[in-house]
Design a protein around this motif. Structure first.
Motif, short mmCIF file in Angstrom:
data_model
loop_
_atom_site.label_atom_id
_atom_site.label_comp_id
_atom_site.label_asym_id
_atom_site.label_seq_id
_atom_site.Cartn_x
_atom_site.Cartn_y
_atom_site.Cartn_z
N VAL A 114 -7.40 7.20 -4.94
CA VAL A 114 -7.47 6.66 -3.55
C VAL A 114 -7.04 5.52 -2.76
CG1 VAL A 114 -10.18 6.09 -2.28
CG2 VAL A 114 -9.80 7.50 -3.92
N ALA A 115 -6.74 5.77 -1.81
CA ALA A 115 -6.50 4.90 -0.49
C ALA A 115 -7.04 4.66 0.87
CB ALA A 115 -4.82 4.98 -0.68
N PHE A 116 -7.36 3.42 1.18
CA PHE A 116 -7.93 3.33 2.14
C PHE A 116 -7.38 2.43 3.40
CE2 PHE A 116 -11.20 3.26 -0.78
CZ PHE A 116 -12.79 4.14 -0.31
N LEU A 117 -7.66 3.79 4.37
CA LEU A 117 -6.11 2.93 5.78
C LEU A 117 -6.85 2.18 6.68
CD1 LEU A 117 -4.63 6.45 6.35
CD2 LEU A 117 -3.37 4.49 5.59
N HIS A 118 -6.26 1.23 7.39
CA HIS A 118 -6.89 0.00 8.41
C HIS A 118 -5.71 -0.61 8.61
CE1 HIS A 118 -9.28 -3.27 9.49
NE2 HIS A 118 -8.45 -3.40 9.50
N ASP A 119 -6.36 0.11 9.88
CA ASP A 119 -4.97 -0.05 10.78
C ASP A 119 -3.68 0.72 10.46
OD1 ASP A 119 -6.29 -1.57 12.53
OD2 ASP A 119 -5.97 -3.44 11.51
N ARG A 143 -2.36 1.58 7.72
CA ARG A 143 -1.30 0.28 7.08
C ARG A 143 -2.37 0.72 5.56
NH1 ARG A 143 2.21 -4.91 7.99
NH2 ARG A 143 3.90 -2.82 8.09
N ILE A 144 -2.21 0.68 4.05
CA ILE A 144 -2.98 0.64 2.96
C ILE A 144 -3.66 -0.15 3.04
CG2 ILE A 144 -2.70 1.57 1.35
CD1 ILE A 144 -1.24 3.91 0.92
N GLY A 145 -4.73 -0.01 2.83
CA GLY A 145 -5.84 -1.63 2.63
C GLY A 145 -6.06 -1.81 1.66
N LEU A 146 -6.30 -0.57 1.16
CA LEU A 146 -6.43 -1.02 -0.51
C LEU A 146 -6.07 0.84 -0.95
CD1 LEU A 146 -8.78 -1.63 -3.02
CD2 LEU A 146 -10.11 -0.66 -1.75
N GLN A 147 -5.69 0.72 -2.96
CA GLN A 147 -4.98 1.55 -3.23
C GLN A 147 -5.42 1.48 -4.64
OE1 GLN A 147 -0.74 3.20 -3.40
NE2 GLN A 147 -1.80 4.98 -4.25
N ALA A 148 -6.49 2.75 -5.48
CA ALA A 148 -6.64 2.17 -6.45
C ALA A 148 -7.46 3.20 -7.57
CB ALA A 148 -7.59 1.12 -7.16
N PRO A 149 -6.77 3.81 -8.82
CA PRO A 149 -7.96 4.79 -9.66
C PRO A 149 -8.98 5.16 -8.97
CG PRO A 149 -6.53 3.94 -11.01
CD PRO A 149 -6.78 3.25 -9.47
N LEU A 150 -9.50 6.26 -8.53
CA LEU A 150 -11.15 6.05 -7.75
C LEU A 150 -12.26 6.06 -8.81
CD1 LEU A 150 -13.77 7.42 -6.62
CD2 LEU A 150 -13.60 9.31 -7.25
N ASP A 151 -12.26 5.31 -10.60
CA ASP A 151 -13.01 4.97 -11.45
C ASP A 151 -12.53 4.16 -11.35
OD1 ASP A 151 -13.45 7.89 -12.67
OD2 ASP A 151 -12.23 8.02 -13.87
N GLU A 152 -11.95 2.80 -11.22
CA GLU A 152 -11.64 1.45 -11.11
C GLU A 152 -12.33 1.43 -10.16
OE1 GLU A 152 -8.21 -1.89 -9.76
OE2 GLU A 152 -7.57 0.02 -11.19
N LEU A 153 -12.56 2.07 -8.51
CA LEU A 153 -13.06 2.00 -7.23
C LEU A 153 -14.57 1.66 -7.83
CD1 LEU A 153 -11.14 2.84 -4.73
CD2 LEU A 153 -11.29 0.61 -5.35
N LEU A 154 -15.11 3.30 -7.92
CA LEU A 154 -16.51 3.39 -8.12
C LEU A 154 -17.30 2.15 -9.14
CD1 LEU A 154 -17.32 7.19 -8.71
CD2 LEU A 154 -17.25 5.78 -6.83
N GLU A 155 -16.40 1.42 -10.00
CA GLU A 155 -16.72 0.49 -11.07
C GLU A 155 -16.93 -0.41 -10.90
OE1 GLU A 155 -15.05 1.07 -15.17
OE2 GLU A 155 -15.49 3.18 -15.12
N GLY A 156 -16.31 -1.51 -10.10
CA GLY A 156 -15.61 -2.45 -9.92
C GLY A 156 -16.45 -2.87 -8.28
N ALA A 157 -17.74 -1.54 -7.14
CA ALA A 157 -18.15 -2.08 -5.82
C ALA A 157 -18.95 -2.52 -6.10
CB ALA A 157 -17.63 -0.43 -5.29
N ARG A 158 -18.92 -3.64 -5.16
CA ARG A 158 -19.74 -4.42 -5.20
C ARG A 158 -20.63 -4.80 -4.03
NH1 ARG A 158 -20.28 -2.75 -9.81
NH2 ARG A 158 -19.57 -4.96 -10.92
N ARG A 159 -22.11 -4.83 -3.36
CA ARG A 159 -22.66 -5.63 -2.08
C ARG A 159 -22.63 -6.92 -1.65
NH1 ARG A 159 -26.16 -2.18 -1.15
NH2 ARG A 159 -24.80 -0.29 -0.34
N VAL A 160 -22.09 -7.24 -0.92
CA VAL A 160 -21.66 -9.01 -0.66
C VAL A 160 -23.08 -8.79 0.21
CG1 VAL A 160 -21.26 -10.89 -0.94
CG2 VAL A 160 -20.30 -9.21 -1.64
N THR A 161 -24.02 -9.85 -0.38
CA THR A 161 -24.92 -9.91 1.41
C THR A 161 -24.64 -11.59 1.84
OG1 THR A 161 -26.87 -9.88 -0.28
CG2 THR A 161 -26.23 -7.83 1.29
N GLY A 162 -25.47 -11.65 2.73
CA GLY A 162 -25.50 -13.70 2.90
C GLY A 162 -25.49 -13.42 4.56
#
Length: 134
Positions: free
Chosen positions: A60-65, A67-86
């Motif tokens: 998966v690649a995410f585009l921002h403006d 350009r590719i802002g983030l690219q990685a295997p989908l499994d890695e993104l699903l396992e590593g995604a976190r919600r940060v609040t503050g």
């Protein structure tokens, strides 16, 4: 599926299932996967429907403006995604890379990041009022 009749090496699909109902989307994706797996075609598939992406994507690649802002295997993104609040200022000051989404709610941020480095985790734990959840 006519686009696959001549067995292209690369197929670019921009929101191909956006106007279909859920059953139609599933059927289209099932046929696409079957055809692509058998033919060895590379597919660039743009979508805002993340559940469809989870059904078909390996990388998966995410585009921002533009350009590719983030690219990685989908499994890695699903396992590593976190919600940060503050507090908004505190989350902004962290400067987290791999940010997928940010929402401001009454003085605090909810940020979803693809993955956090060790340095980012240390900074996050050092900021009072910031929390991380899967």
């Amino acid at each position: 599926m006519r686009a696959l009749a001549h067995e292209p090496e690369l197929l670019v699909l921009d929101e191909p299932v956006a106007s279909l109902d859920p059953a139609g989307r599933r059927e289209f994706l099932r046929e696409l996967i079957g055809t692509v797996v058998d033919g060895g075609t590379t597919v660039v598939f743009s979508t805002h429907i993340l559940s469809d992406l989870e059904r078909v994507a390996l990388d998966v690649a995410f585009l921002h403006d533009g350009r590719i802002g983030l690219q990685a295997p989908l499994d890695e993104l699903l396992e590593g995604a976190r919600r940060v609040t503050g507090a908004a200022a505190a989350v902004d000051a962290l400067g987290l890379r791999g940010e997928l989404r940010r929402e401001r709610l009454a003085g605090y941020n909810v940020t979803v990041v693809a993955r956090l480095s060790g340095d980012e985790l240390e900074r996050l734990h050092a900021v009072p009022g910031c929390a991380m959840t899967p």
